[in-house]
Design an enzyme around this catalytic site. Structure first.
Site, PDB file in Angstrom:
ATOM      1  N   ALA A 207     -51.596  -4.869  11.561  1.00 48.03           N
ATOM      2  CA  ALA A 207     -52.960  -5.384  11.693  1.00 48.03           C
ATOM      3  C   ALA A 207     -53.080  -6.138  13.015  1.00 48.03           C
ATOM      4  O   ALA A 207     -52.427  -5.793  14.002  1.00 48.03           O
ATOM      5  CB  ALA A 207     -53.309  -6.257  10.495  1.00 48.03           C
ATOM      6  N   HIS A 209     -52.264  -9.157  14.426  1.00 43.63           N
ATOM      7  CA  HIS A 209     -51.165  -9.778  15.167  1.00 43.63           C
ATOM      8  C   HIS A 209     -50.204  -8.733  15.716  1.00 43.63           C
ATOM      9  O   HIS A 209     -49.556  -8.956  16.750  1.00 43.63           O
ATOM     10  CB  HIS A 209     -50.414 -10.760  14.259  1.00 43.63           C
ATOM     11  CG  HIS A 209     -49.310 -11.502  14.950  1.00 43.63           C
ATOM     12  ND1 HIS A 209     -47.990 -11.112  14.863  1.00 43.63           N
ATOM     13  CD2 HIS A 209     -49.332 -12.588  15.756  1.00 43.63           C
ATOM     14  CE1 HIS A 209     -47.242 -11.937  15.574  1.00 43.63           C
ATOM     15  NE2 HIS A 209     -48.025 -12.842  16.124  1.00 43.63           N
ATOM     16  N   CYS A 210     -50.117  -7.583  15.049  1.00 42.01           N
ATOM     17  CA  CYS A 210     -49.248  -6.505  15.533  1.00 42.01           C
ATOM     18  C   CYS A 210     -49.770  -5.889  16.827  1.00 42.01           C
ATOM     19  O   CYS A 210     -48.996  -5.291  17.575  1.00 42.01           O
ATOM     20  CB  CYS A 210     -49.144  -5.403  14.479  1.00 42.01           C
ATOM     21  SG  CYS A 210     -48.233  -5.880  12.998  1.00 42.01           S
ATOM     22  N   ARG A 211     -51.081  -6.012  17.068  1.00 41.60           N
ATOM     23  CA  ARG A 211     -51.694  -5.239  18.141  1.00 41.60           C
ATOM     24  C   ARG A 211     -52.189  -6.084  19.310  1.00 41.60           C
ATOM     25  O   ARG A 211     -52.605  -5.524  20.328  1.00 41.60           O
ATOM     26  CB  ARG A 211     -52.879  -4.447  17.593  1.00 41.60           C
ATOM     27  CG  ARG A 211     -52.536  -3.591  16.377  1.00 41.60           C
ATOM     28  CD  ARG A 211     -53.726  -2.745  15.965  1.00 41.60           C
ATOM     29  NE  ARG A 211     -53.499  -2.078  14.676  1.00 41.60           N
ATOM     30  CZ  ARG A 211     -54.295  -1.145  14.187  1.00 41.60           C
ATOM     31  NH1 ARG A 211     -55.348  -0.758  14.877  1.00 41.60           N
ATOM     32  NH2 ARG A 211     -54.042  -0.609  13.011  1.00 41.60           N
TER      33      ARG A 211
END
Length: 388
Positions: A207, A209-211
């Site tokens: 989501a 924070h991953c991107r």
């Protein structure tokens, strides 16, 4: 990171995914910002790292298993390059392929952490609660207890996989019945921040924070402060002590170094100008919030300004808050509308203060009827005045 010369630099690791362009991003960003660039020999991934900004960080044991170094060597590299003095490395409770910490937890501040919760029937319920127990039994980098917030994720919603940028919080939502509850948790944990929800092609393991990644202000005005905790004893005042780092190196505007404070929902916000703590403590400033009535909820925030024109507050939005001492224990089982004997009050207050020097004269001044008894609310107010 901010290095020992108070310059912002980029510290890189080998991104252990088959995405070479992503792996080059940190160095290209360093070149673009014209900052120092440091490369470690670690293999790591951004989703498995969260830091509190003052020397503490957390990851899952993936950071150990993906490196050929010993665990202690990994810890040493984290300290040497990132300044991480306390590294919490935990077994991943989700039991998924990715083992990233942002799939179940998030530091919201140096003293607040958000951890997912699931129903008892969820297969990972016990493991997730073990993580909660872990944080309940360790201290923050400031030495206080963690304030733990829980967000309900019965279908593995990625609510913890959010990102905080300045005074805004970007939260992934799933168009589920639990979205509003997740937003409510963020609003409770971070009062005053703008909580923004976003739909997207989110997975439980992928989501916001991953991107995404924040880009630093290279001349930021940093404010560090260990929030005042709820009080258990009467205080003549409450010291607000801060460290202020002026990375612009333009100097601080001393008359703009302030503490703003108020009680509960009062609109009567007051301000105190801070002064230097001690010549022995670099960049340290403090101010004292005066003693308040018993059981008051005191809210405050810190303001600083430098000569480059930057004006910052801590928190960036909202406030810190704490309770003054609770109502003193009164002998006997009494309600607020009942009365108590003056002598009993004197003995109780003396016991609280550890002294025998408080006479009954002060209480007799409030004994309007001269019958030797006082209303308990009058007593509470009177004790507050005496302690002031």
């Amino acid at each position: 990171v901010v290095d020992g010369n108070e310059n912002v630099g980029v510290v890189d690791f080998t991104y252990n995914r088959p995405r070479p362009n992503d792996n080059q991003a940190p160095q290209k960003m360093s070149n673009y910002l014209n900052t120092p660039y440091y490369s470690t020999d670690l293999e790591h991934c951004g989703g498995n790292y969260m830091a509190d900004g003052i020397g503490g960080a957390a990851s899952t044991t993936l950071v150990y298993s993906e490196n050929s170094y010993s665990n202690s060597q990994v810890d040493n590299i984290m300290e040497d390059y990132y300044g991480i003095e306390t590294y919490h490395v935990l077994d991943d409770p989700n039991n998924t392929y990715i083992d990233h910490i942002d799939c179940w937890g998030k530091y919201l501040s140096p003293n607040k952490i958000l951890i997912r919760s699931v129903p008892v029937s969820h297969p990972q319920y016990d493991e997730i609660e073990e993580v909660v127990s872990y944080f309940e039994n360790i201290s923050t980098s400031y030495g206080n207890s963690w304030e733990i917030f829980r967000v309900y994720t019965p279908s593995d919603q990625p609510y913890t996989n959010s990102i905080i940028l300045n005074d805004k919080v970007f939260v992934p939502i799933m168009n589920s019945s639990w979205d509003d509850d997740a937003i409510d948790v963020y609003e409770e944990a971070l009062p005053g921040y703008e909580i923004l929800s976003f739909t997207g092609s989110w997975e439980s393991t992928d989501a916001l924070h991953c991107r995404t990644k924040g880009i630093p202000d290279l001349e930021m005005l940093q404010i560090f402060h260990s929030p005042i905790q709820n009080q258990s004893n009467p205080q003549n005042s409450y010291m607000v002590e801060v460290i202020i780092n002026d990375l612009s190196q333009t100097g601080l505007v001393e008359e703009e170094l302030k503490v703003h404070w108020w009680i509960d929902d009062s609109n009567a916000v007051q301000e105190i100008t801070m002064s230097v703590c001690s010549e022995d403590i670099p960049d340290c400033y403090s101010a004292n919030i005066p003693s308040q009535p018993i059981d008051a909820n005191i809210k405050y925030y810190i303001q600083a300004m430098d000569n480059s024109g930057r004006l910052e507050t801590l928190p960036m939005a909202g406030y810190f808050d704490f309770n003054s001492i609770g109502s003193p224990s009164i002998p006997g089982d009494v309600n607020q509308d009942e009365s108590v004997n003056i002598l009993d009050i004197v003995l109780t207050v003396n016991a609280i203060l550890g002294t025998s020097g408080l006479s009954d004269i002060e209480f007799q001044l409030a004994d309007m009827n001269g019958d030797g008894v006082l209303n308990i609310l009058d007593v509470v107010q009177l004790i507050s005045q005496i302690l002031d």
